[in-house]
Every structure is written in structure tokens, then in C-alpha cells.
Design a protein around this motif. Structure first.
Motif, PDB file in Angstrom:
ATOM      1  N   LEU A  43      -2.062  -3.311  -1.773  1.00 55.73           N
ATOM      2  CA  LEU A  43      -3.137  -4.270  -1.499  1.00 55.73           C
ATOM      3  C   LEU A  43      -3.370  -5.196  -2.693  1.00 55.73           C
ATOM      4  O   LEU A  43      -3.854  -6.317  -2.538  1.00 55.73           O
ATOM      5  CB  LEU A  43      -4.429  -3.547  -1.132  1.00 55.73           C
ATOM      6  CG  LEU A  43      -4.371  -2.680   0.123  1.00 55.73           C
ATOM      7  CD1 LEU A  43      -5.663  -1.895   0.297  1.00 55.73           C
ATOM      8  CD2 LEU A  43      -4.085  -3.537   1.343  1.00 55.73           C
ATOM      9  N   GLY A  44      -3.003  -4.735  -3.874  1.00 59.25           N
ATOM     10  CA  GLY A  44      -3.173  -5.544  -5.078  1.00 59.25           C
ATOM     11  C   GLY A  44      -2.364  -6.822  -5.063  1.00 59.25           C
ATOM     12  O   GLY A  44      -2.742  -7.809  -5.711  1.00 59.25           O
ATOM     13  N   ALA A  46      -2.182  -8.964  -2.809  1.00 56.45           N
ATOM     14  CA  ALA A  46      -3.022 -10.028  -2.245  1.00 56.45           C
ATOM     15  C   ALA A  46      -4.010 -10.582  -3.269  1.00 56.45           C
ATOM     16  O   ALA A  46      -4.543 -11.677  -3.093  1.00 56.45           O
ATOM     17  CB  ALA A  46      -3.783  -9.509  -1.022  1.00 56.45           C
ATOM     18  N   PHE A  47      -4.243  -9.824  -4.348  1.00 60.72           N
ATOM     19  CA  PHE A  47      -5.195 -10.246  -5.378  1.00 60.72           C
ATOM     20  C   PHE A  47      -4.506 -10.650  -6.676  1.00 60.72           C
ATOM     21  O   PHE A  47      -5.132 -10.719  -7.726  1.00 60.72           O
ATOM     22  CB  PHE A  47      -6.213  -9.135  -5.627  1.00 60.72           C
ATOM     23  CG  PHE A  47      -7.003  -8.774  -4.405  1.00 60.72           C
ATOM     24  CD1 PHE A  47      -8.053  -9.583  -3.974  1.00 60.72           C
ATOM     25  CD2 PHE A  47      -6.681  -7.648  -3.652  1.00 60.72           C
ATOM     26  CE1 PHE A  47      -8.772  -9.272  -2.837  1.00 60.72           C
ATOM     27  CE2 PHE A  47      -7.401  -7.329  -2.506  1.00 60.72           C
ATOM     28  CZ  PHE A  47      -8.450  -8.138  -2.101  1.00 60.72           C
ATOM     29  N   GLY A  48      -3.204 -10.860  -6.596  1.00 62.68           N
ATOM     30  CA  GLY A  48      -2.462 -11.325  -7.766  1.00 62.68           C
ATOM     31  C   GLY A  48      -1.981 -10.241  -8.709  1.00 62.68           C
ATOM     32  O   GLY A  48      -1.480 -10.544  -9.793  1.00 62.68           O
ATOM     33  N   VAL A  49      -2.145  -8.974  -8.348  1.00 64.32           N
ATOM     34  CA  VAL A  49      -1.642  -7.891  -9.193  1.00 64.32           C
ATOM     35  C   VAL A  49      -0.116  -7.906  -9.097  1.00 64.32           C
ATOM     36  O   VAL A  49       0.441  -7.936  -8.002  1.00 64.32           O
ATOM     37  CB  VAL A  49      -2.202  -6.519  -8.745  1.00 64.32           C
ATOM     38  CG1 VAL A  49      -1.591  -5.391  -9.562  1.00 64.32           C
ATOM     39  CG2 VAL A  49      -3.725  -6.499  -8.839  1.00 64.32           C
ATOM     40  N   TRP A  55      -2.020  -1.473 -12.306  1.00 62.92           N
ATOM     41  CA  TRP A  55      -2.466  -1.266 -10.923  1.00 62.92           C
ATOM     42  C   TRP A  55      -1.425  -1.735  -9.913  1.00 62.92           C
ATOM     43  O   TRP A  55      -1.665  -1.723  -8.711  1.00 62.92           O
ATOM     44  CB  TRP A  55      -3.790  -1.977 -10.655  1.00 62.92           C
ATOM     45  CG  TRP A  55      -4.935  -1.350 -11.392  1.00 62.92           C
ATOM     46  CD1 TRP A  55      -5.605  -1.884 -12.454  1.00 62.92           C
ATOM     47  CD2 TRP A  55      -5.522  -0.071 -11.140  1.00 62.92           C
ATOM     48  NE1 TRP A  55      -6.573  -1.007 -12.878  1.00 62.92           N
ATOM     49  CE2 TRP A  55      -6.560   0.118 -12.089  1.00 62.92           C
ATOM     50  CE3 TRP A  55      -5.286   0.945 -10.220  1.00 62.92           C
ATOM     51  CZ2 TRP A  55      -7.341   1.258 -12.145  1.00 62.92           C
ATOM     52  CZ3 TRP A  55      -6.077   2.097 -10.267  1.00 62.92           C
ATOM     53  CH2 TRP A  55      -7.077   2.239 -11.216  1.00 62.92           C
TER      54      TRP A  55
END
Length: 181
Positions: A43-44, A46-49, A55
Motif C-alpha cells: 500500500l505504501g 500509492a504514497f510514494g514509499v 517501509w
């Protein structure tokens, strides 16, 4: 990574050595869920991880420390019950198996088993399992090869352990019943 289905199969097989009276089968469901949780790290993306981040995929959530913490939290509902130690051990093994299975695959950056103390990514010496695609890529033509390699290298051995273990428990229980006759 291996598919979430394979992680669940292995988690159930890990539960076999525990006596059903000590580790109720409903806990096996919890173990299957715990074995899949580490992949929530995707899922990270989608948040730029980034993949290689702490993470990122196969980072901290695939570590042995994360497996211990998840097992501890998931075992809290069993406080005061005599089987809680067995439940905690089982849930730790089920969660930790996730990283081991991913380290058997032939793709990715490896697994950060010792995160947060060491973020080095590791593979096992042999990597016979084809890596599964993340997201919608899972439904590609290459997924057939992934499932075949998982069935050959993971499902068949896991089902053999499961079948053998259940047979062993039945034989032991039948012997116990006969001893009381």
C-alpha cells in the motif's frame, strides 16, 4: 513475493504440530491472516514509499521483529487462557514464514529479516519459486507459471505436512481412546 494464497496454506500447515486442544482450528484462520499481513506494505507504493525503503515492500513488515510484534498483539485476546503461549508461538511462526517464502522467490530485492537493526535484504540460497506480480499484474499470463512453481515447491509439501500431521493426531487420539476401553 509469493501469493497470499500460498502464505495462508503454509500458515495452516505450520499449525499441524500443535494439538487441536491446545491450538483450536479457528486460530489457524488467525494464523493465515497473520501470514498475509506483511504484504500490506505494498500500500505504501500509492504514497510514494520506494521498494527499498524501510517501509517499502519486503522491508520492516517482513522482519522477524515485526512477526514477534504482530504475534504479541494478536495473542492479547488469549490472555489468561492456558494455550496463549502456544498461540503466540504459532502466530509468530505463521507471520515469520511470510519472509522466508518471499526469500525463496527469484525476484525482488530480498527480505529485510533483521530490520530495524539491519536493513540488508536477503534471499535464501535456493530461489526455486517464481515471484508473483504485484497488483493487477497478478492476473497476467505469467501468473500460471507462478502458481505452478508455488504448487510444486510450497503447496505440495505443505499439504503433505498437513495430511500427515492430521493423520498422526487421529492415530494418537484413537490410541488414547483404545487405552481407555
Amino acid at each position: 513475493m509469493t501469493t497470499i494464497f500460498t502464505h495462508a496454506v503454509v500458515a495452516v500447515a505450520i499449525g499441524v504440530p500443535f494439538r487441536p486442544t491446545v491450538l483450536p482450528r479457528k486460530v489457524w484462520i488467525l494464523g493465515a491472516i497473520c501470514s498475509m499481513v506483511p504484504d500490506a506494505d505494498v500500500l505504501g507504493f500509492a504514497f510514494g514509499v520506494q521498494y527499498a525503503d524501510f517501509w517499502g515492500h519486503r522491508g520492516f513488515t517482513h522482519s522477524l521483529l515485526f512477526a514477534a510484534l504482530l504475534a504479541l498483539v494478536a495473542t492479547l485476546r488469549y490472555l489468561g487462557r492456558p494455550c496463549r503461549a502456544a498461540v503466540a508461538v504459532y502466530l509468530f511462526l505463521a507471520t515469520a514464514s511470510h519472509g522466508l517464502l518471499d526469500a525463496l522467490t527469484d525476484g525482488g530485492l530480498g527480505v529485510a529479516f533483521f530490520s530495524p537493526f539491519d536493513d540488508t535484504r536477503y534471499f535464501l540460497p535456493a530461489q526455486p519459486v517464481h515471484v508473483a506480480h504485484i497488483g493487477l499484474g497478478f492476473f497476467s499470463a505469467g501468473s500460471i507459471a507462478v502458481m505452478v512453481s508455488e504448487m510444486l515447491w510450497i503447496w505440495i509439501p505443505s499439504l503433505a505436512i498437513l495430511t500427515g500431521g492430521l493423520w498422526f493426531h487421529r492415530q494418537r487420539d484413537d490410541a488414547t481412546i483404545r487405552s481407555f476401553d
